[in-house]
Design a protein around this motif. Structure first.
Motif, PDB file in Angstrom:
ATOM      1  N   GLN A 121      -2.528  14.841  11.432  1.00 48.37           N
ATOM      2  CA  GLN A 121      -1.670  14.263  10.392  1.00 48.37           C
ATOM      3  C   GLN A 121      -1.562  12.766  10.599  1.00 48.37           C
ATOM      4  OE1 GLN A 121       2.249  15.935  10.062  1.00 48.37           O
ATOM      5  NE2 GLN A 121       2.878  14.575   8.429  1.00 48.37           N
ATOM      6  N   GLN A 122      -1.780  12.020   9.524  1.00 43.03           N
ATOM      7  CA  GLN A 122      -1.608  10.574   9.533  1.00 43.03           C
ATOM      8  C   GLN A 122      -0.564  10.206   8.487  1.00 43.03           C
ATOM      9  OE1 GLN A 122      -3.044   8.179  11.445  1.00 43.03           O
ATOM     10  NE2 GLN A 122      -4.269   9.609  12.639  1.00 43.03           N
ATOM     11  N   GLN A 123       0.266   9.230   8.807  1.00 38.21           N
ATOM     12  CA  GLN A 123       1.314   8.793   7.890  1.00 38.21           C
ATOM     13  C   GLN A 123       1.475   7.291   7.995  1.00 38.21           C
ATOM     14  OE1 GLN A 123       4.955  11.165   7.780  1.00 38.21           O
ATOM     15  NE2 GLN A 123       6.176   9.297   7.685  1.00 38.21           N
ATOM     16  N   ASP A 124       1.668   6.646   6.862  1.00 44.28           N
ATOM     17  CA  ASP A 124       1.830   5.199   6.859  1.00 44.28           C
ATOM     18  C   ASP A 124       2.530   4.782   5.570  1.00 44.28           C
ATOM     19  OD1 ASP A 124       1.708   2.611   7.734  1.00 44.28           O
ATOM     20  OD2 ASP A 124      -0.458   2.579   8.051  1.00 44.28           O
ATOM     21  N   THR A 125       2.869   3.521   5.484  1.00 41.35           N
ATOM     22  CA  THR A 125       3.537   2.992   4.302  1.00 41.35           C
ATOM     23  C   THR A 125       2.615   2.041   3.553  1.00 41.35           C
ATOM     24  OG1 THR A 125       4.472   1.142   5.549  1.00 41.35           O
ATOM     25  CG2 THR A 125       5.800   3.154   5.390  1.00 41.35           C
ATOM     26  N   THR A 126       2.977   1.754   2.329  1.00 40.49           N
ATOM     27  CA  THR A 126       2.209   0.824   1.518  1.00 40.49           C
ATOM     28  C   THR A 126       3.137  -0.242   0.958  1.00 40.49           C
ATOM     29  OG1 THR A 126       0.605   0.656  -0.293  1.00 40.49           O
ATOM     30  CG2 THR A 126       2.481   2.124  -0.630  1.00 40.49           C
ATOM     31  N   SER A 127       2.562  -1.274   0.383  1.00 44.57           N
ATOM     32  CA  SER A 127       3.341  -2.406  -0.099  1.00 44.57           C
ATOM     33  C   SER A 127       4.094  -2.063  -1.383  1.00 44.57           C
ATOM     34  CB  SER A 127       2.429  -3.615  -0.327  1.00 44.57           C
ATOM     35  OG  SER A 127       1.405  -3.285  -1.243  1.00 44.57           O
ATOM     36  N   VAL A 128       5.089  -2.874  -1.694  1.00 49.82           N
ATOM     37  CA  VAL A 128       5.963  -2.674  -2.853  1.00 49.82           C
ATOM     38  C   VAL A 128       5.822  -3.868  -3.793  1.00 49.82           C
ATOM     39  CG1 VAL A 128       8.367  -2.478  -3.599  1.00 49.82           C
ATOM     40  CG2 VAL A 128       7.612  -1.334  -1.513  1.00 49.82           C
ATOM     41  N   ASP A 129       5.688  -3.596  -5.100  1.00 49.35           N
ATOM     42  CA  ASP A 129       5.682  -4.698  -6.060  1.00 49.35           C
ATOM     43  C   ASP A 129       6.712  -4.503  -7.177  1.00 49.35           C
ATOM     44  OD1 ASP A 129       4.549  -2.723  -7.577  1.00 49.35           O
ATOM     45  OD2 ASP A 129       2.748  -3.836  -8.122  1.00 49.35           O
ATOM     46  N   ARG A 130       7.416  -3.354  -7.181  1.00 51.64           N
ATOM     47  CA  ARG A 130       8.428  -3.113  -8.205  1.00 51.64           C
ATOM     48  C   ARG A 130       9.423  -2.062  -7.712  1.00 51.64           C
ATOM     49  NH1 ARG A 130       4.073  -0.042  -9.172  1.00 51.64           N
ATOM     50  NH2 ARG A 130       4.326   2.020 -10.124  1.00 51.64           N
ATOM     51  N   PHE A 131      10.529  -1.993  -8.413  1.00 49.73           N
ATOM     52  CA  PHE A 131      11.583  -1.043  -8.072  1.00 49.73           C
ATOM     53  C   PHE A 131      11.995  -0.280  -9.327  1.00 49.73           C
ATOM     54  CE2 PHE A 131      11.861  -4.157  -4.761  1.00 49.73           C
ATOM     55  CZ  PHE A 131      12.252  -3.467  -3.635  1.00 49.73           C
ATOM     56  N   ARG A 132      12.318   0.976  -9.149  1.00 50.51           N
ATOM     57  CA  ARG A 132      12.940   1.784 -10.190  1.00 50.51           C
ATOM     58  C   ARG A 132      14.443   1.665  -9.997  1.00 50.51           C
ATOM     59  NH1 ARG A 132      11.556   3.969 -15.104  1.00 50.51           N
ATOM     60  NH2 ARG A 132      13.030   5.623 -15.621  1.00 50.51           N
TER      61      ARG A 132
ATOM     62  N   ALA B 181       5.209   1.990  -5.081  1.00 42.33           N
ATOM     63  CA  ALA B 181       4.001   1.432  -4.484  1.00 42.33           C
ATOM     64  C   ALA B 181       3.354   0.406  -5.402  1.00 42.33           C
ATOM     65  CB  ALA B 181       3.004   2.546  -4.179  1.00 42.33           C
ATOM     66  N   ALA B 182       2.822  -0.642  -4.804  1.00 42.81           N
ATOM     67  CA  ALA B 182       2.118  -1.664  -5.569  1.00 42.81           C
ATOM     68  C   ALA B 182       0.906  -1.066  -6.271  1.00 42.81           C
ATOM     69  CB  ALA B 182       1.694  -2.804  -4.646  1.00 42.81           C
ATOM     70  N   SER B 183       0.570  -1.630  -7.421  1.00 40.28           N
ATOM     71  CA  SER B 183      -0.544  -1.122  -8.216  1.00 40.28           C
ATOM     72  C   SER B 183      -1.830  -1.095  -7.398  1.00 40.28           C
ATOM     73  CB  SER B 183      -0.732  -2.006  -9.452  1.00 40.28           C
ATOM     74  OG  SER B 183      -1.818  -1.560 -10.228  1.00 40.28           O
ATOM     75  N   GLY B 184      -2.474   0.074  -7.358  1.00 42.48           N
ATOM     76  CA  GLY B 184      -3.736   0.224  -6.642  1.00 42.48           C
ATOM     77  C   GLY B 184      -3.599   0.517  -5.164  1.00 42.48           C
ATOM     78  N   SER B 185      -2.412   0.255  -4.585  1.00 37.67           N
ATOM     79  CA  SER B 185      -2.263   0.425  -3.140  1.00 37.67           C
ATOM     80  C   SER B 185      -2.165   1.883  -2.734  1.00 37.67           C
ATOM     81  CB  SER B 185      -1.034  -0.337  -2.645  1.00 37.67           C
ATOM     82  OG  SER B 185       0.151   0.210  -3.201  1.00 37.67           O
ATOM     83  N   ALA B 186      -1.684   2.752  -3.654  1.00 39.14           N
ATOM     84  CA  ALA B 186      -1.551   4.168  -3.319  1.00 39.14           C
ATOM     85  C   ALA B 186      -2.909   4.797  -3.032  1.00 39.14           C
ATOM     86  CB  ALA B 186      -0.848   4.904  -4.452  1.00 39.14           C
ATOM     87  N   ALA B 187      -3.887   4.553  -3.908  1.00 44.80           N
ATOM     88  CA  ALA B 187      -5.223   5.111  -3.694  1.00 44.80           C
ATOM     89  C   ALA B 187      -5.852   4.539  -2.439  1.00 44.80           C
ATOM     90  CB  ALA B 187      -6.098   4.827  -4.919  1.00 44.80           C
TER      91      ALA B 187
END
Length: 236
Positions: free
Chosen positions: A47-58, A153-159
């Protein structure tokens, strides 16, 4: 940039077993014919887990009004809603979501005069750059409560994150398999099966409002992604 990373590995050894097929197995995928393992079958779960960058908030704003009658409460709510739209719409990304208002009665008897309450909410997305401005604008309006923000997640960063976690999980599995083979005095490590059990959408992270901390969007927890692989190796 990612700030959190974790990895977990579980394994079992089955000597002189028959390994399953060399295939990437999805929940709905068909399985190939079994391949023989003339050695020791090693089964790993990585199992691998990590975070990604943020560019917007709900964001989610609560809106309330109170008056002696239901009609007056609804009129007050509509006036406050118009003020929220005027302040928030220029800062938001896309359309706002505003459900139909609800009303209820409070007070009466020993609780004091009867009052009619009306409430609704305003939800939408805001860029990281306009995060603080939206909080300042909405927070000054009467009847508005800041219910919280969810980091997206920032656009494109999830993939990109899922691809990276897949590669890291495979590399970790290979490393563990090689370490086990070395401990057993074996030389050959053959990957027989990959069963991807995880790797769904990036999980947004709710962010409770903390006005005392100065509305800093960098304090929000970053969206998280994970990848779980069941791996079979033949060691010989």
């Amino acid at each position: 940039m990612p700030t959190l990373r974790s990895a977990a590995v579980a394994f079992s050894l089955l000597p002189l077993g028959m390994g399953p097929a060399l295939a990437l197995v999805a929940p709905a995928a068909s399985r190939a014919q079994p391949l023989p393992c003339n050695g020791t079958l090693l089964q790993l779960q990585v199992q691998q887990q990590d975070t990604t960058s943020v560019d917007r908030f709900r964001f989610n704003l609560g809106l309330e009004a109170e008056a002696p009658t239901k009609a007056a409460a609804l009129d007050q709510l509509n006036a406050r809603l118009a003020a929220v739209r005027k302040a928030v719409t220029p800062l938001a990304l896309g359309k706002l979501t505003i459900p139909a208002p609800s009303t209820y009665r409070s007070g009466g008897g020993s609780a004091g005069p009867v009052r009619e309450q009306a409430s609704t909410s305003v939800a939408g997305e805001v860029s990281k750059a306009n995060y603080n401005a939206l909080i300042q604008a909405a927070g000054r309006l009467p009847g508005v409560t800041l219910r919280g923000f969810t980091a997206e997640a920032a656009s494109g960063s999830a993939a990109q994150l899922q691809t990276r976690l897949l590669r890291e999980a495979l590399a970790e599995g290979q490393r563990q398999a090689q370490t086990t083979a070395d401990a057993l005095g074996l030389r050959r490590v053959q990957l027989l099966r990959i069963d991807q059990r995880g790797g769904g959408p990036i999980r947004p992270m709710p962010y409770a409002m903390a006005a005392r901390k100065g509305f800093n969007p960098d304090e929000a927890r970053q969206p998280e992604g994970s990848m779980i692989l069941d791996l079979d190796y033949c060691l010989s």
